[in-house]
Structures are given as structure tokens and as C-alpha cells.
Design an enzyme around this catalytic site. Structure first.
Site, PDB file in Angstrom:
ATOM      1  N   ASP A 136       0.861  -1.182   0.000  1.00 19.50           N
ATOM      2  CA  ASP A 136       0.000   0.000   0.000  1.00 19.50           C
ATOM      3  C   ASP A 136       0.901   1.236   0.000  1.00 19.50           C
ATOM      4  OD1 ASP A 136       0.874   0.313   2.597  1.00 19.50           O
ATOM      5  OD2 ASP A 136      -1.120   0.275   3.507  1.00 19.50           O
ATOM      6  N   HIS A 167      10.461 -23.490   9.490  1.00 19.44           N
ATOM      7  CA  HIS A 167       9.384 -24.168  10.217  1.00 19.44           C
ATOM      8  C   HIS A 167       8.016 -23.980   9.579  1.00 19.44           C
ATOM      9  CE1 HIS A 167      11.605 -24.542  14.366  1.00 19.44           C
ATOM     10  NE2 HIS A 167      12.334 -24.983  13.341  1.00 19.44           N
ATOM     11  N   ARG A 193       8.515 -32.938  10.965  1.00 15.52           N
ATOM     12  CA  ARG A 193       7.430 -32.617  11.899  1.00 15.52           C
ATOM     13  C   ARG A 193       6.759 -31.289  11.556  1.00 15.52           C
ATOM     14  NH1 ARG A 193      12.112 -30.960  14.240  1.00 15.52           N
ATOM     15  NH2 ARG A 193      12.109 -29.101  15.545  1.00 15.52           N
ATOM     16  N   HIS A 194       7.499 -30.420  10.872  1.00 15.00           N
ATOM     17  CA  HIS A 194       6.908 -29.128  10.509  1.00 15.00           C
ATOM     18  C   HIS A 194       5.882 -29.296   9.395  1.00 15.00           C
ATOM     19  CE1 HIS A 194       9.684 -27.385  13.249  1.00 15.00           C
ATOM     20  NE2 HIS A 194      10.700 -27.919  12.598  1.00 15.00           N
ATOM     21  N   CYS A 222       3.067  -3.355   3.989  1.00 13.87           N
ATOM     22  CA  CYS A 222       2.220  -2.214   4.347  1.00 13.87           C
ATOM     23  C   CYS A 222       2.913  -1.483   5.492  1.00 13.87           C
ATOM     24  CB  CYS A 222       0.790  -2.653   4.683  1.00 13.87           C
ATOM     25  SG  CYS A 222       0.613  -3.707   6.133  1.00 13.87           S
ATOM     26  N   THR A 259       2.683  -1.533   8.884  1.00 17.47           N
ATOM     27  CA  THR A 259       3.158  -2.428   9.945  1.00 17.47           C
ATOM     28  C   THR A 259       3.417  -3.847   9.466  1.00 17.47           C
ATOM     29  OG1 THR A 259       0.878  -2.987  10.451  1.00 17.47           O
ATOM     30  CG2 THR A 259       1.872  -1.195  11.737  1.00 17.47           C
TER      31      THR A 259
HETATM   32  C1  RB5 Z   1      -2.061   2.583   6.415  1.00 23.48           C
HETATM   33  O1  RB5 Z   1      -2.207   3.788   7.073  1.00 23.48           O
HETATM   34  C2  RB5 Z   1      -1.802   1.459   7.412  1.00 23.48           C
HETATM   35  O2  RB5 Z   1      -2.931   1.253   8.195  1.00 23.48           O
HETATM   36  C3  RB5 Z   1      -1.409   0.195   6.680  1.00 23.48           C
HETATM   37  O3  RB5 Z   1      -0.275   0.438   5.933  1.00 23.48           O
HETATM   38  C4  RB5 Z   1      -1.070  -1.000   7.547  1.00 23.48           C
HETATM   39  O4  RB5 Z   1      -0.128  -0.676   8.509  1.00 23.48           O
HETATM   40  C5  RB5 Z   1      -2.205  -1.753   8.049  1.00 23.48           C
HETATM   41  O5  RB5 Z   1      -2.083  -2.744   8.782  1.00 23.48           O
END
Ligand code: RB5
Length: 159
Positions: free
Chosen positions: A11, A101, A135-136, A68, A70
């Protein structure tokens, strides 16, 4: 299935990282299918996550990368798709374990969490670490029938 090409998506929050990842893959002579986003203009990450995870789930590509802010949103979207094992790796240990794993087939990273140097090291680790199997594999098979383990009807994986 395209065994060599890696399908990638992001994104706006990870656009800059996606460009660097694409260039690194091309440097390594790995073909790339880039599903966007193509700028820092605000977009909705599920649309890009679904394109990449849907293609991996359908068997059109064996590996994908999603980015993205996070990495959390892309992970949530991608793991809704059968046969997708999307792993959020914002550190090197997770990247290694995700392959050894979990046989990760989609690497997820957070463009607002880690810097580009670490992201490239995570990418290289994820690309070069083999799955251990054994096992994995048993555990991955259990994931595909997770609904049966608790009596909840989940969408079945097509084989
Ligand atoms: C975008 O602002 C942010 O929410 C997106 O990039 C992401 O981190 C969502 O999980």
C-alpha cells in the site's frame, strides 16, 4: 504455476520499500510481477493483499511479498486465503524460522517498522532458507484442516 517469478504488492505506506524490494529481486535475476501500489497516494491495503495472496493461493505463483505500514493488515488479509502461509517478518530470526518451520510462501514486512537495510537482509534470508519438512510438514498439514480440529467449518483447500 510460475515457480520463479515473485508476485509483490504494497500500500502507500510501503511504496518506497516495495520499489527497493523489486529492484533487489531484479538484481538477483528473479522475475517480478508487480501488482502495485504505484505511488504514495492513499489506497486500501486489502485490495493489494488480495491480488497477491489470491494468485499464490490459486497456484499462479509459488511465492509472494506483501508490504504495508506495519505488515499486520497485509498478514491478516493474506492468511484468509487457502494454502497461503504469510509470515510477518520484521527481524532476521523470524525470517529464518518462517522458512525453516512454516514454509512461508508470502513474506510480509512493515515499511514503517523497519529500515531498508534490514528489509533487504530479511528478504535475502527468506529467499535462501529452505523448509525443514518432517514434523513441521505435519503441522502445516494440520493448519490446512484447522477447522476440523475444533469442529468449525472453514473453506476447504482445493487440491
Ligand atoms: C495505512 O495507514 C496502514 O494502516 C497500513 O499500511 C497497515 O499498517 C495496516 O495494517
Amino acid at each position: 504455476m510460475d515457480r520463479n517469478t515473485i508476485i509483490i504488492g504494497c500500500d502507500h505506506a510501503a511504496f518506497a520499500m516495495k520499489e527497493k524490494i523489486r529492484n533487489r529481486l531484479l538484481e538477483l535475476a528473479i522475475p517480478v510481477q508487480d501488482e502495485g501500489a504505484f505511488s504514495e497516494e492513499s489506497v486500501n491495503y486489502p485490495e493489494f493483499g488480495a491480488k497477491v495472496a489470491g494468485a499464490v493461493s490459486a497456484g499462479a505463483y509459488s511465492r509472494g511479498i506483501l508490504l504495508c505500514g506495519t505488515g499486520l493488515g497485509m498478514s491478516i488479509v493474506a492468511n484468509r486465503f487457502p494454502k497461503v502461509r504469510a509470515t510477518l517478518c520484521n527481524d532476521l530470526f523470524s525470517a529464518r524460522m518462517a522458512r525453516m518451520h512454516n514454509d512461508s510462501n508470502i513474506l510480509v514486512m512493515g515499511g514503517r517498522v523497519i529500515g531498508d537495510v534490514l528489509a533487504m537482509e530479511i528478504l535475502d534470508t527468506w529467499l535462501n532458507t529452505p523448509f525443514e519438512g518432517g514434523r513441521h510438514q505435519t503441522r502445516l498439514d494440520l493448519i490446512e484442516k484447522a477447522g476440523d480440529l475444533c469442529g468449525v467449518a472453514l473453506p476447504r483447500t482445493k487440491r
